[in-house]
Design an enzyme around this catalytic site. Structure first.
Site, PDB file in Angstrom:
ATOM      1  N   LYS A  57       0.790  -1.315   0.036  1.00 14.55           N
ATOM      2  CA  LYS A  57      -0.031   0.003   0.006  1.00 14.55           C
ATOM      3  C   LYS A  57       0.784   1.339  -0.060  1.00 14.55           C
ATOM      4  O   LYS A  57       0.577   2.113  -0.524  1.00 14.55           O
ATOM      5  CB  LYS A  57      -0.898  -0.137   1.497  1.00 14.55           C
ATOM      6  CG  LYS A  57      -2.093   0.315   1.151  1.00 14.55           C
ATOM      7  CD  LYS A  57      -3.012   0.035   2.269  1.00 14.55           C
ATOM      8  CE  LYS A  57      -2.385  -0.241   3.558  1.00 14.55           C
ATOM      9  NZ  LYS A  57      -3.357  -0.754   4.698  1.00 14.55           N
TER      10      LYS A  57
ATOM     11  N   GLN B 225      -5.815  -0.155  10.431  1.00 15.90           N
ATOM     12  CA  GLN B 225      -5.379  -1.900   9.799  1.00 15.90           C
ATOM     13  C   GLN B 225      -6.092  -2.723  10.999  1.00 15.90           C
ATOM     14  O   GLN B 225      -5.783  -2.380  11.956  1.00 15.90           O
ATOM     15  CB  GLN B 225      -4.033  -2.070   9.847  1.00 15.90           C
ATOM     16  CG  GLN B 225      -3.470  -3.279   9.382  1.00 15.90           C
ATOM     17  CD  GLN B 225      -3.700  -3.348   7.832  1.00 15.90           C
ATOM     18  OE1 GLN B 225      -3.806  -2.478   6.935  1.00 15.90           O
ATOM     19  NE2 GLN B 225      -3.612  -4.672   7.263  1.00 15.90           N
TER      20      GLN B 225
ATOM     21  N   ASP C 291     -12.184   2.301   3.845  1.00 16.21           N
ATOM     22  CA  ASP C 291     -12.562   0.953   4.160  1.00 16.21           C
ATOM     23  C   ASP C 291     -13.859   0.630   3.903  1.00 16.21           C
ATOM     24  O   ASP C 291     -14.031  -0.592   3.716  1.00 16.21           O
ATOM     25  CB  ASP C 291     -11.927   0.350   5.550  1.00 16.21           C
ATOM     26  CG  ASP C 291     -10.515  -0.295   5.574  1.00 16.21           C
ATOM     27  OD1 ASP C 291     -10.109  -1.049   4.441  1.00 16.21           O
ATOM     28  OD2 ASP C 291      -9.930  -0.279   6.468  1.00 16.21           O
TER      29      ASP C 291
HETATM   30  N1  LIG Z   1      -8.511  -2.098   7.722  1.00 15.10           N
HETATM   31  C1  LIG Z   1      -8.229  -3.100   6.892  1.00 15.10           C
HETATM   32  N2  LIG Z   1      -8.601  -3.351   5.677  1.00 15.10           N
HETATM   33  C2  LIG Z   1      -8.085  -4.079   4.659  1.00 15.10           C
HETATM   34  O1  LIG Z   1      -8.605  -4.076   3.652  1.00 15.10           O
HETATM   35  C3  LIG Z   1      -7.293  -5.254   5.420  1.00 15.10           C
HETATM   36  C4  LIG Z   1      -6.753  -5.099   6.765  1.00 15.10           C
HETATM   37  N3  LIG Z   1      -7.461  -4.152   7.413  1.00 15.10           N
HETATM   38  N4  LIG Z   1      -6.294  -6.038   7.228  1.00 15.10           N
HETATM   39  C5  LIG Z   1      -5.678  -7.192   6.659  1.00 15.10           C
HETATM   40  C6  LIG Z   1      -6.438  -7.429   5.324  1.00 15.10           C
HETATM   41  C7  LIG Z   1      -5.668  -8.410   4.201  1.00 15.10           C
HETATM   42  N5  LIG Z   1      -5.612  -7.450   3.188  1.00 15.10           N
HETATM   43  C8  LIG Z   1      -4.843  -7.836   1.853  1.00 15.10           C
HETATM   44  C9  LIG Z   1      -4.604  -6.952   1.055  1.00 15.10           C
HETATM   45  C10 LIG Z   1      -3.856  -7.058  -0.149  1.00 15.10           C
HETATM   46  C11 LIG Z   1      -2.993  -8.247   0.043  1.00 15.10           C
HETATM   47  C12 LIG Z   1      -2.312  -8.228  -1.161  1.00 15.10           C
HETATM   48  O2  LIG Z   1      -1.733  -7.403  -1.962  1.00 15.10           O
HETATM   49  N6  LIG Z   1      -1.783  -9.550  -1.686  1.00 15.10           N
HETATM   50  C13 LIG Z   1      -1.056  -9.653  -2.686  1.00 15.10           C
HETATM   51  C14 LIG Z   1       0.548  -9.845  -2.174  1.00 15.10           C
HETATM   52  C15 LIG Z   1       0.850 -11.150  -1.548  1.00 15.10           C
HETATM   53  C16 LIG Z   1       2.236 -11.550  -1.146  1.00 15.10           C
HETATM   54  O3  LIG Z   1       2.964 -11.329  -2.266  1.00 15.10           O
HETATM   55  O4  LIG Z   1       2.521 -11.718   0.001  1.00 15.10           O
HETATM   56  C17 LIG Z   1      -1.548 -10.985  -3.642  1.00 15.10           C
HETATM   57  O5  LIG Z   1      -2.499 -11.398  -3.094  1.00 15.10           O
HETATM   58  O6  LIG Z   1      -1.269 -10.864  -4.515  1.00 15.10           O
HETATM   59  C18 LIG Z   1      -3.070  -9.205   0.985  1.00 15.10           C
HETATM   60  C19 LIG Z   1      -3.854  -8.636   2.125  1.00 15.10           C
HETATM   61  C20 LIG Z   1      -6.173  -6.178   3.319  1.00 15.10           C
HETATM   62  N7  LIG Z   1      -6.713  -6.463   4.833  1.00 15.10           N
END
Ligand SMILES: Nc1nc(=O)c2c([nH]1)NC[C@@H]1CN(c3ccc(C(=O)N[C@@H](CCC(=O)O)C(=O)O)cc3)C=[N+]21
Ligand SMILES: NC(=O)C1=CN([C@@H]2O[C@H](COP(=O)(O)OP(=O)(O)OC[C@H]3O[C@@H](n4cnc5c(N)ncnc54)[C@H](OP(=O)(O)O)[C@@H]3O)[C@@H](O)[C@H]2O)C=CC1
Ligand SMILES: [Mg+2]
Length: 294
Positions: free
Chosen positions: A54, A98, A121
């Site tokens: 992010k 988060q 969010d």
């Molecule tokens: N207030 C809040 N809002 C959220 O939206 C929120 C949160 N808390 N807490 C955690 C979870 C989890 N989450 C992710 C978002 C993007 C990837 C992401 O970019 N993943 C990539 C890369 C993963 C990697 O390479 O390790 C993929 O799936 O390709 C992962 C996990 C948002 N969350």
């Protein structure tokens, strides 16, 4: 047949490039640079990945990023104080706290303290209420990203049978709401669902948001169904070396690909779209806060 792989990474890049254009125009025509504030308390490993990606992408699209990190033993009052400060800061258009927060904190109290207009969010009760009643609020990023991929791949969703596995406030429920708004016939499954394989087998659209590695088996998937895998599970990967891990989704990917018409991979599916939608929501919030029509 082998399923079409929905490239969330590429789609997210195109969403971000649209966001970057909007940011340019906000700067040039209105002298406004959208700002996103992220508050992190403690060290959840799943959150770390998200935050890392992010931070990088916020600046890539030309927005300001403000980051606040607190140790896990911080008092709730201190975080609430920060949220109030950010609510009143005109340089901040979006606020994300988060999740999960440490156990001693009241997650709901902190989410509800965020000004709904800055709640990028989409977790505030005002925004979930607006989503449920067809109003114009901010839509949670992960479901929004899933929805955009479904629309892009399938076009009209009306009349399709959709199942959402998982009923969390942040993924499952808002996802079901978006599918319902798109006139799908929606089933919401959860841990008390009696015969999950039979429910999944009826669905033209399967959205898996359970948090259990590959628990949705490939042979449950109806022929040519579209599968959106929200799950992000870190599992040991000794084949990559001692102590190594890899990411898998909530769907048994290899076998599901044999039945599905299309499927999102993990990584490279929903995850990148979630971040792209966060940036998109921040721009949307900026337009609305400044009464600018796009
Ligand atoms: N207030 C809040 N809002 C959220 O939206 C929120 C949160 N808390 N807490 C955690 C979870 C989890 N989450 C992710 C978002 C993007 C990837 C992401 O970019 N993943 C990539 C890369 C993963 C990697 O390479 O390790 C993929 O799936 O390709 C992962 C996990 C948002 N969350
Ligand atoms: N890609 C991304 O951007 C994001 C990914 N995620 C990932 O998505 C997954 C889900 O996240 P989240 O919604 O927060 O998770 P939660 O833990 O809040 O919710 C999980 C849901 O799954 C249900 N469930 C658990 N076990 C079963 C089972 N055996 N059969 C059917 N349903 C079951 C639970 O049912 P019940 O309600 O009955 O307990 C619950 O509703 C996680 O892997 C998470 O890491 C999350 C957010 C963003
Ligand atoms: Mg959760």
């Amino acid at each position: 047949m082998s399923a079409h792989i929905i490239d969330g990474k590429a789609f997210a890049a195109s969403v971000r490039s649209d966001v970057a254009k909007d940011v340019q125009s906000l700067k040039q025509k209105h002298g406004i640079t959208p700002g996103l504030a992220v508050v992190i308390v403690g060290e959840d490993p799943a959150s770390q990945v998200y935050v890392r990606n992010k931070v990088k992408q916020t600046s890539e699209v030309g927005m300001n990023g403000f980051h606040f990190e607190y140790p896990a033993d911080t008092q709730e009052e201190e975080v609430l104080q920060k949220v109030h400060e950010l609510n009143n800061d005109p340089a901040v258009n979006g606020i994300l706290v988060q999740l999960p927060l440490p156990d001693h904190m009241n997650e709901t109290a902190i989410i509800e303290a965020i000004s709904p207009e800055k709640d990028v969010d989409g977790f505030h009760v005002v925004n979930s209420g607006l989503l449920a009643t067809g109003g114009k609020g901010l839509v949670p990023c992960t479901p929004l990203g899933c929805y955009l991929m479904l629309k892009d791949h399938l076009g009209d969703l009306s009349g399709k049978k959709a199942i959402v596995v998982g009923r969390s406030n942040i993924v499952g429920k808002p996802m079901a709401q978006l599918l319902l708004d798109a006139s799908c016939t929606v089933t919401i499954a959860h841990s008390r669902t009696k015969d999950l394989p039979a429910e999944v087998a009826q669905a033209d659209i399967v959205v898996a948001a359970v948090g259990r590695p590959e628990m949705i088996k490939g042979d449950w998937i109806k022929q040519d169904a579209t599968v959106i895998d929200v799950g992000i599970n870190r599992i040991p990967a000794p084949e990559r070396g001692q102590g190594k891990h890899r990411l898998v989704g909530d769907v048994e990917y290899a076998t599901a690909s044999e039945n599905a018409g299309a499927i999102t991979p993990v990584p490279g599916g929903v995850g990148p779209m979630t971040i792209a939608c966060l940036l998109k929501n921040t721009v949307t919030a900026t337009y609305r806060q400044n009464d600018i029509k796009k």
